[in-house]
Motif scaffolding. Structure first.
Motif, PDB file in Angstrom:
ATOM      1  N   GLU A   1       0.989  -1.743  -0.143  1.00 23.88           N
ATOM      2  CA  GLU A   1      -0.159   0.113   0.128  1.00 23.88           C
ATOM      3  C   GLU A   1       0.823   1.450  -0.289  1.00 23.88           C
ATOM      4  OE1 GLU A   1      -2.158   2.981   0.905  1.00 23.88           O
ATOM      5  OE2 GLU A   1      -2.425   2.137  -0.105  1.00 23.88           O
ATOM      6  N   GLY A   2       1.912   1.287   0.771  1.00 22.26           N
ATOM      7  CA  GLY A   2       2.860   2.697   0.402  1.00 22.26           C
ATOM      8  C   GLY A   2       3.904   2.823  -0.956  1.00 22.26           C
ATOM      9  N   ASP A   3       3.250   2.189  -1.963  1.00 20.39           N
ATOM     10  CA  ASP A   3       4.060   1.810  -3.051  1.00 20.39           C
ATOM     11  C   ASP A   3       4.140   3.627  -3.377  1.00 20.39           C
ATOM     12  OD1 ASP A   3       4.795  -0.152  -2.980  1.00 20.39           O
ATOM     13  OD2 ASP A   3       4.222  -0.613  -4.855  1.00 20.39           O
ATOM     14  N   TRP A   4       3.028   4.400  -2.940  1.00 18.77           N
ATOM     15  CA  TRP A   4       2.960   5.801  -3.499  1.00 18.77           C
ATOM     16  C   TRP A   4       4.168   6.603  -2.497  1.00 18.77           C
ATOM     17  CZ3 TRP A   4       2.285   9.631   0.243  1.00 18.77           C
ATOM     18  CH2 TRP A   4       2.143   8.896   1.075  1.00 18.77           C
ATOM     19  N   SER A   5       4.623   6.178  -1.837  1.00 12.72           N
ATOM     20  CA  SER A   5       5.364   6.425  -1.676  1.00 12.72           C
ATOM     21  C   SER A   5       7.097   6.809  -2.235  1.00 12.72           C
ATOM     22  CB  SER A   5       5.596   6.679  -0.227  1.00 12.72           C
ATOM     23  OG  SER A   5       6.778   5.122   0.429  1.00 12.72           O
TER      24      SER A   5
ATOM     25  N   VAL B   1      18.717   3.007  -0.614  1.00  9.57           N
ATOM     26  CA  VAL B   1      17.635   2.516  -0.213  1.00  9.57           C
ATOM     27  C   VAL B   1      17.425   1.072   0.454  1.00  9.57           C
ATOM     28  CG1 VAL B   1      14.972   1.194  -0.449  1.00  9.57           C
ATOM     29  CG2 VAL B   1      15.800   4.230  -0.970  1.00  9.57           C
ATOM     30  N   ARG B   2      18.513   0.198  -0.384  1.00  9.95           N
ATOM     31  CA  ARG B   2      18.355  -1.359   0.188  1.00  9.95           C
ATOM     32  C   ARG B   2      19.828  -1.109   0.968  1.00  9.95           C
ATOM     33  NH1 ARG B   2      19.902  -2.036  -5.447  1.00  9.95           N
ATOM     34  NH2 ARG B   2      18.176  -3.232  -6.080  1.00  9.95           N
ATOM     35  N   ASP B   3      20.676  -0.295   1.401  1.00  6.85           N
ATOM     36  CA  ASP B   3      21.656  -0.459   1.848  1.00  6.85           C
ATOM     37  C   ASP B   3      21.270   0.080   3.188  1.00  6.85           C
ATOM     38  OD1 ASP B   3      23.291  -2.017   0.093  1.00  6.85           O
ATOM     39  OD2 ASP B   3      24.188  -0.219  -0.808  1.00  6.85           O
ATOM     40  N   ASP B   4      20.927   1.550   3.285  1.00  6.01           N
ATOM     41  CA  ASP B   4      20.537   2.344   4.639  1.00  6.01           C
ATOM     42  C   ASP B   4      19.030   2.606   5.013  1.00  6.01           C
ATOM     43  OD1 ASP B   4      20.350   3.975   6.145  1.00  6.01           O
ATOM     44  OD2 ASP B   4      21.336   5.458   5.271  1.00  6.01           O
ATOM     45  N   PRO B   5      18.099   1.526   4.929  1.00  5.53           N
ATOM     46  CA  PRO B   5      16.876   1.129   5.172  1.00  5.53           C
ATOM     47  C   PRO B   5      16.131   3.179   5.730  1.00  5.53           C
ATOM     48  CG  PRO B   5      17.369  -0.744   6.106  1.00  5.53           C
ATOM     49  CD  PRO B   5      18.723  -0.019   5.997  1.00  5.53           C
ATOM     50  N   LEU B   6      15.070   2.773   5.082  1.00 12.33           N
ATOM     51  CA  LEU B   6      14.311   4.581   5.417  1.00 12.33           C
ATOM     52  C   LEU B   6      13.811   4.518   6.560  1.00 12.33           C
ATOM     53  CD1 LEU B   6      12.252   3.567   1.798  1.00 12.33           C
ATOM     54  CD2 LEU B   6      13.894   5.802   1.829  1.00 12.33           C
ATOM     55  N   LYS B   7      13.958   5.618   6.586  1.00  6.99           N
ATOM     56  CA  LYS B   7      13.236   5.790   8.220  1.00  6.99           C
ATOM     57  C   LYS B   7      11.925   5.839   8.316  1.00  6.99           C
ATOM     58  CE  LYS B   7      16.827   8.399   9.662  1.00  6.99           C
ATOM     59  NZ  LYS B   7      17.642   9.332   7.450  1.00  6.99           N
ATOM     60  N   SER B   8      11.464   5.077   9.365  1.00  9.47           N
ATOM     61  CA  SER B   8      10.493   4.898   9.848  1.00  9.47           C
ATOM     62  C   SER B   8       9.553   6.028  10.486  1.00  9.47           C
ATOM     63  CB  SER B   8       9.378   3.311  10.650  1.00  9.47           C
ATOM     64  OG  SER B   8       8.917   2.936  10.455  1.00  9.47           O
TER      65      SER B   8
ATOM     66  N   SER C   1       7.678   2.520   4.846  1.00  5.93           N
ATOM     67  CA  SER C   1       8.580   2.603   4.366  1.00  5.93           C
ATOM     68  C   SER C   1       9.056   0.839   4.931  1.00  5.93           C
ATOM     69  CB  SER C   1      10.222   2.560   4.142  1.00  5.93           C
ATOM     70  OG  SER C   1      10.046   3.017   5.226  1.00  5.93           O
ATOM     71  N   GLN C   2       8.107   0.389   6.585  1.00  2.00           N
ATOM     72  CA  GLN C   2       8.253  -0.876   6.832  1.00  2.00           C
ATOM     73  C   GLN C   2       6.924  -1.660   6.679  1.00  2.00           C
ATOM     74  OE1 GLN C   2      10.726   1.176   9.171  1.00  2.00           O
ATOM     75  NE2 GLN C   2      12.529   0.260   8.011  1.00  2.00           N
ATOM     76  N   GLY C   3       6.227  -1.514   6.105  1.00  2.08           N
ATOM     77  CA  GLY C   3       4.768  -1.993   6.130  1.00  2.08           C
ATOM     78  C   GLY C   3       4.024  -0.940   6.656  1.00  2.08           C
ATOM     79  N   GLY C   4       3.625   0.368   6.939  1.00  3.62           N
ATOM     80  CA  GLY C   4       2.735   0.557   8.149  1.00  3.62           C
ATOM     81  C   GLY C   4       1.912   0.599   6.893  1.00  3.62           C
ATOM     82  N   TYR C   5       1.309   2.226   7.276  1.00  2.32           N
ATOM     83  CA  TYR C   5      -0.328   2.294   7.006  1.00  2.32           C
ATOM     84  C   TYR C   5      -0.254   3.957   5.852  1.00  2.32           C
ATOM     85  CZ  TYR C   5      -0.591   4.275  11.290  1.00  2.32           C
ATOM     86  OH  TYR C   5      -0.154   4.630  11.920  1.00  2.32           O
ATOM     87  N   SER C   6      -1.530   4.137   5.399  1.00  6.04           N
ATOM     88  CA  SER C   6      -1.601   5.527   4.739  1.00  6.04           C
ATOM     89  C   SER C   6      -3.132   6.468   6.269  1.00  6.04           C
ATOM     90  CB  SER C   6      -1.874   5.425   3.670  1.00  6.04           C
ATOM     91  OG  SER C   6      -1.455   5.260   2.748  1.00  6.04           O
ATOM     92  N   TYR C   7      -3.445   7.271   5.678  1.00  2.00           N
ATOM     93  CA  TYR C   7      -4.245   7.743   6.210  1.00  2.00           C
ATOM     94  C   TYR C   7      -4.894   9.061   6.377  1.00  2.00           C
ATOM     95  CZ  TYR C   7      -1.127  10.620   9.089  1.00  2.00           C
ATOM     96  OH  TYR C   7      -0.122  11.443   9.894  1.00  2.00           O
ATOM     97  N   ILE C   8      -6.167  10.051   6.211  1.00  3.80           N
ATOM     98  CA  ILE C   8      -6.187  10.724   5.350  1.00  3.80           C
ATOM     99  C   ILE C   8      -6.221  11.691   7.070  1.00  3.80           C
ATOM    100  CG2 ILE C   8      -7.975  11.786   4.689  1.00  3.80           C
ATOM    101  CD1 ILE C   8      -9.603   9.782   3.679  1.00  3.80           C
TER     102      ILE C   8
ATOM    103  N   CYS D   1      -6.856   1.002  10.613  1.00  4.94           N
ATOM    104  CA  CYS D   1      -8.187  -0.301  10.251  1.00  4.94           C
ATOM    105  C   CYS D   1      -8.323  -0.253   8.272  1.00  4.94           C
ATOM    106  CB  CYS D   1      -9.417   1.286  10.793  1.00  4.94           C
ATOM    107  SG  CYS D   1      -9.625   1.129  12.559  1.00  4.94           S
ATOM    108  N   LEU D   2      -8.005   0.546   8.083  1.00  5.55           N
ATOM    109  CA  LEU D   2      -8.710   0.677   6.259  1.00  5.55           C
ATOM    110  C   LEU D   2      -7.712  -0.351   5.900  1.00  5.55           C
ATOM    111  CD1 LEU D   2      -9.903   4.244   5.396  1.00  5.55           C
ATOM    112  CD2 LEU D   2     -11.231   1.997   5.643  1.00  5.55           C
ATOM    113  N   ASN D   3      -6.156  -0.046   6.372  1.00  8.52           N
ATOM    114  CA  ASN D   3      -4.904  -1.224   6.241  1.00  8.52           C
ATOM    115  C   ASN D   3      -5.287  -2.261   6.148  1.00  8.52           C
ATOM    116  OD1 ASN D   3      -2.435  -1.397   5.181  1.00  8.52           O
ATOM    117  ND2 ASN D   3      -1.962  -1.499   7.028  1.00  8.52           N
ATOM    118  N   SER D   4      -6.158  -2.619   7.514  1.00  3.72           N
ATOM    119  CA  SER D   4      -6.258  -3.877   7.933  1.00  3.72           C
ATOM    120  C   SER D   4      -7.602  -4.704   6.657  1.00  3.72           C
ATOM    121  CB  SER D   4      -6.649  -4.339   9.570  1.00  3.72           C
ATOM    122  OG  SER D   4      -7.510  -3.620   9.961  1.00  3.72           O
TER     123      SER D   4
END
Length: 464
Positions: A70-74, A169-176, A352-359, A396-399
């Motif tokens: 879901e976070g690909d928009w970033s 991005v691979r070597d230095d993971p994006l900050k969450s 970047s760590q499987g988080g979620y989007s929100y309005i 909620c919407l992510n789940s």
């Protein structure tokens, strides 16, 4: 331009060694059915133009369907995929918004001027007049020095830059943490405290309306804004819920009454205190200094109850939100209310760590009845009354795997917190906060519904 002239143009470009098949277009598409249709129309136009020029068309990708994430928009988490897939045979990745029109020949003419073996970050530059909360007060000393791209004009990365960023991005993971204004955050990531390239301004990347004479030398231009897809949603299709509390009854509520309340057919003010002069409704949820999750979930439940009229759309706003309901009605003509639509300004948390989007709540959150039914049926609820309501709803919407639909016309901050050039091609729906502004003046300047009588040029002139 005739077909023969087109062929001549392409011959010049061939000589300089850039072919259409070396370009990858990524449409910054969304999962909602209206936006998928918009992206498909855009892809068809690009491929039709390409077909008249060459047997080797460019690749055209939809951002929303590149992976399950879901976070690909970033975009940054996708760079390793783009690098792996296109490093060998491509030279440029060009990102487009759904309403960006492209003149392919002019775009090739632009790109061929840049050495594709070097790192390039191209776009139409925006800058802040003053340091702003939406950019974490970056460059407070001199905010106008830092340039970031107006996504509506398209922006491009050369493949060498994509490859290097993908490795980073691979070597230095994006900050969450939070994704608030993607175009600024991407430019910061690429700039990398001065170690990476600045944005290079390309005058042919434009945000003029497609049929404007000013767009004739442009590689990109804009479709009609805002989109009008049919008959606007009716006034009585919308139920408006305003979150307030006793301490703001005398300060903020009068602003709503002076500005946009008259445009609401059904509207209720929800507070921790019953005040018949407004009137407010006490939902039995004590006021909290922050979060308001308990209050928002009580509003969702009330929306589905027999206590309020049965309407198609629920609009939840703060008592310091300024909103144009007539413009929202026009925008809602594009959405199918039988789908679970969740519409507003999209933010992200830990994408970047499987988080979620929100309005983000301050700009206004719009839900179709079907979305509210699914949220409440899922058993999703607040972990505390003062949990952040917009973020809990995002979880909620992510789940539930329901998409958040982003519109750049909703704004979590004040007009002065956004680049003038960005607002010049928008017909905004909302702004938020009364801090250091005259909110009635802001409403009258930016949101009073006389936009149909104004051309975009007049809107621009009023900004000068």
């Amino acid at each position: 331009m005739g077909a023969n002239e087109n062929k001549d143009e392409i011959h010049v470009i061939h000589k300089n060694k850039l072919e259409l098949r070396e370009i990858v277009f990524v449409i910054q598409s969304q999962r909602n059915s209206f936006h998928v249709k918009q992206a498909e129309r855009q892809r068809a136009d690009l491929l039709k133009q390409a077909h008249s020029l060459t047997a080797n068309p460019p690749k055209v990708l939809f951002l929303h369907s590149l992976s399950e994430n879901e976070g690909d928009w970033s975009i940054l988490p996708l760079l390793p995929y783009l690098s792996n897939s296109f490093e060998k045979n491509s030279s440029w990745i060009v990102f487009l918004e759904e309403e960006t029109n492209v003149n392919i020949v002019t775009l090739l003419h632009v790109l061929v001027k840049f050495d594709k073996s070097k790192e390039w970050f191209l776009g139409k530059p925006l800058h802040d007049e003053e340091s702003t909360i939406i950019h974490h007060y970056a460059f407070a000393e001199n905010p106008s020095n830092f340039k970031y791209p107006d996504f509506a004009a398209a922006w491009a990365l050369s493949i060498p830059l994509v490859v290097r960023l993908a490795n980073k991005v691979r070597d230095d993971p994006l900050k969450s943490d939070f994704t608030i204004d993607l175009k600024h955050e991407i430019a910061l990531y690429i700039w990398d405290n001065g170690k990476g390239p600045h944005l290079t301004a390309v005058p042919q990347l434009c945000t003029e309306p497609k049929d404007s004479p000013l767009a004739q030398d442009c590689a990109t231009s804009l479709s009609k804004v805002p989109p009008v897809c049919g008959v606007p949603a009716k006034k009585d299709d919308l139920f408006v819920a305003v979150k307030t509390c006793r301490k703001f009854h005398s300060e903020r509520v009068p602003v709503i009454k002076k500005t946009w309340e008259k445009d609401a057919f059904f509207l209720e003010y929800y507070s921790d205190h019953t005040d018949p002069s407004i009137p407010t409704i006490n939902l039995g949820v004590p006021n909290t200094e922050r979060g308001h999750c308990g209050k928002t979930f009580a509003i969702l439940q009330r929306f589905l109850s027999s206590a309020v009229p049965n309407t198609t759309w629920l609009v939840i706003v703060d008592d310091d939100t300024l909103i144009s309901l007539p413009r929202l009605q026009v925008l809602l003509s594009c959405y199918d209310p039988s789908e679970p639509v969740c519409l507003g300004e999209r933010y992200g948390y830990g994408l970047s760590q499987g988080g979620y989007s929100y309005i983000t709540g301050g700009g206004g959150m719009v839900f179709s009845r079907e979305a509210v039914v699914r949220i409440l049926n899922s058993g999703c609820k607040c972990y505390s009354n003062d949990a952040p309501d917009d973020m809990v709803l995002g979880m909620c919407l992510n789940s539930l795997r329901l998409p958040i639909t982003h519109s750049p016309l909703f704004h979590q901050a004040r007009p002065e917190d956004y680049a003038k050039e960005l607002l010049a091609h928008q017909v905004p729906i909302s702004f938020h906060k009364h801090w250091n502004i005259d909110p009635v003046g802001v409403f009258n300047k930016w949101l009073r519904d006389d936009w149909r009588a104004k051309t975009l040029d007049e809107l621009r002139r009023s900004e000068l």
